[in-house]
Design a protein around this motif. Sequence first.
Motif, short mmCIF file in Angstrom:
data_model
loop_
_atom_site.label_atom_id
_atom_site.label_comp_id
_atom_site.label_asym_id
_atom_site.label_seq_id
_atom_site.Cartn_x
_atom_site.Cartn_y
_atom_site.Cartn_z
N LEU A 49 0.83 -1.21 0.00
CA LEU A 49 0.00 0.00 0.00
C LEU A 49 0.86 1.26 0.00
CD1 LEU A 49 -2.95 1.17 0.39
CD2 LEU A 49 -2.40 1.24 2.84
N ALA A 50 0.48 2.19 -0.88
CA ALA A 50 1.04 3.54 -0.85
C ALA A 50 -0.02 4.44 -0.24
CB ALA A 50 1.39 4.00 -2.26
N THR A 51 0.35 5.23 0.74
CA THR A 51 -0.64 6.08 1.42
C THR A 51 0.02 7.36 1.92
OG1 THR A 51 -2.28 6.15 3.20
CG2 THR A 51 -0.27 4.93 3.64
N GLY A 86 -4.84 -1.50 -7.75
CA GLY A 86 -6.27 -1.35 -7.49
C GLY A 86 -6.52 -0.54 -6.24
N ASN A 87 -7.80 -0.29 -5.96
CA ASN A 87 -8.25 0.42 -4.75
C ASN A 87 -7.55 1.78 -4.58
OD1 ASN A 87 -10.01 -1.61 -4.03
ND2 ASN A 87 -8.57 -2.63 -2.67
N TYR A 88 -7.61 2.58 -5.64
CA TYR A 88 -7.09 3.95 -5.54
C TYR A 88 -8.19 4.79 -4.90
CZ TYR A 88 -4.27 8.02 -6.81
OH TYR A 88 -3.48 9.13 -6.77
N GLN A 89 -7.92 5.37 -3.73
CA GLN A 89 -8.94 6.10 -2.99
C GLN A 89 -8.40 7.42 -2.47
OE1 GLN A 89 -10.21 3.49 0.16
NE2 GLN A 89 -11.52 2.27 -1.18
N SER A 105 -4.68 6.74 -1.07
CA SER A 105 -4.02 5.43 -0.97
C SER A 105 -4.23 4.65 -2.26
CB SER A 105 -4.58 4.62 0.21
OG SER A 105 -5.96 4.37 0.04
N GLN A 106 -3.32 3.74 -2.52
CA GLN A 106 -3.42 2.84 -3.66
C GLN A 106 -2.71 1.53 -3.33
OE1 GLN A 106 -1.55 3.99 -7.37
NE2 GLN A 106 -2.91 2.66 -8.57
N GLU A 107 -3.33 0.41 -3.72
CA GLU A 107 -2.77 -0.91 -3.48
C GLU A 107 -2.17 -1.49 -4.75
OE1 GLU A 107 -5.64 -2.69 0.08
OE2 GLU A 107 -5.90 -3.37 -1.99
N VAL A 108 -1.21 -2.37 -4.57
CA VAL A 108 -0.69 -3.18 -5.65
C VAL A 108 -0.51 -4.60 -5.12
CG1 VAL A 108 1.72 -2.54 -5.14
CG2 VAL A 108 1.12 -3.50 -7.38
N GLU A 109 -1.04 -5.58 -5.83
CA GLU A 109 -0.97 -6.97 -5.40
C GLU A 109 0.03 -7.72 -6.28
OE1 GLU A 109 -4.33 -9.92 -3.99
OE2 GLU A 109 -4.10 -10.11 -6.16
N LEU A 110 0.93 -8.46 -5.64
CA LEU A 110 1.96 -9.22 -6.33
C LEU A 110 1.71 -10.71 -6.12
CD1 LEU A 110 5.10 -7.23 -5.09
CD2 LEU A 110 3.46 -6.59 -6.85
#
Length: 230
Positions: A49-51, A86-89, A105-110
């Motif tokens: 997560l980037a926040t 995903g989940n850019y908020q 925030s924004q998620e990245v799944e690996l």
Amino acid sequence: MRHTLILAIALILPFSLSAQAEDINYNLYQLSAITEDEIDNDVMRVTLLATHQASVAAEANKVVNRQMTPALEVLKKTNGIRYETGNYQTQPIYQNQQIAGWKASQEVELKSTDFNQLSILVGKLQKDLKVTSMGFEVSKAVRQKAEQRLSVDALNQFKERALLIQKTMGASGYQVVSIDVNTDSHRPPVRYAMMRAEAATAYDSPGPAVEGGNSTIKVNVSGQIQLIFN
């Protein structure tokens, strides 16, 4: 001609179904068989997560983009790692019922089958991103192969039990009235919770040791047979 044929079938079908229903309303037995196996998880999944919080929404978004961009550049150059953002908020932060700031925030799944490579990569990405979850699962190909094998075993068990009932009840044979084959799987929740808890500290240094554990894959066969007496 085609319409006439369909009409004829439609007229005959109710009588056939009625006759069949009368044939199978006695000497019925319900059966079930379950087979399961523990399969090693071969896919590792990590969410980062980037926040950032700021007084202005644009500033919060700008910092999140600055955190995520270099991570995506690294991922583009890395082979064997599947990733998806995903989940850019962007959400307001309230204080005394008034907007006091903004959080973006924004998620990245690996995902990868190479646990060591992915763990080392995540250790590097933690410079800008936070690990929010880590889990392990069985890949689609391995799961399908296991389900096919277990389905054969469960169907054979169903057949053996049907023959046992036939022999015990003195019937000359049996016919299968209905049968359902269902698959299910689960990961041990304790192990999964432990791995998620350890993830927060394990990635403080590059290349943590990880253990994928296993998942239980289950096949349940249930159905109904009718005994035949001559």
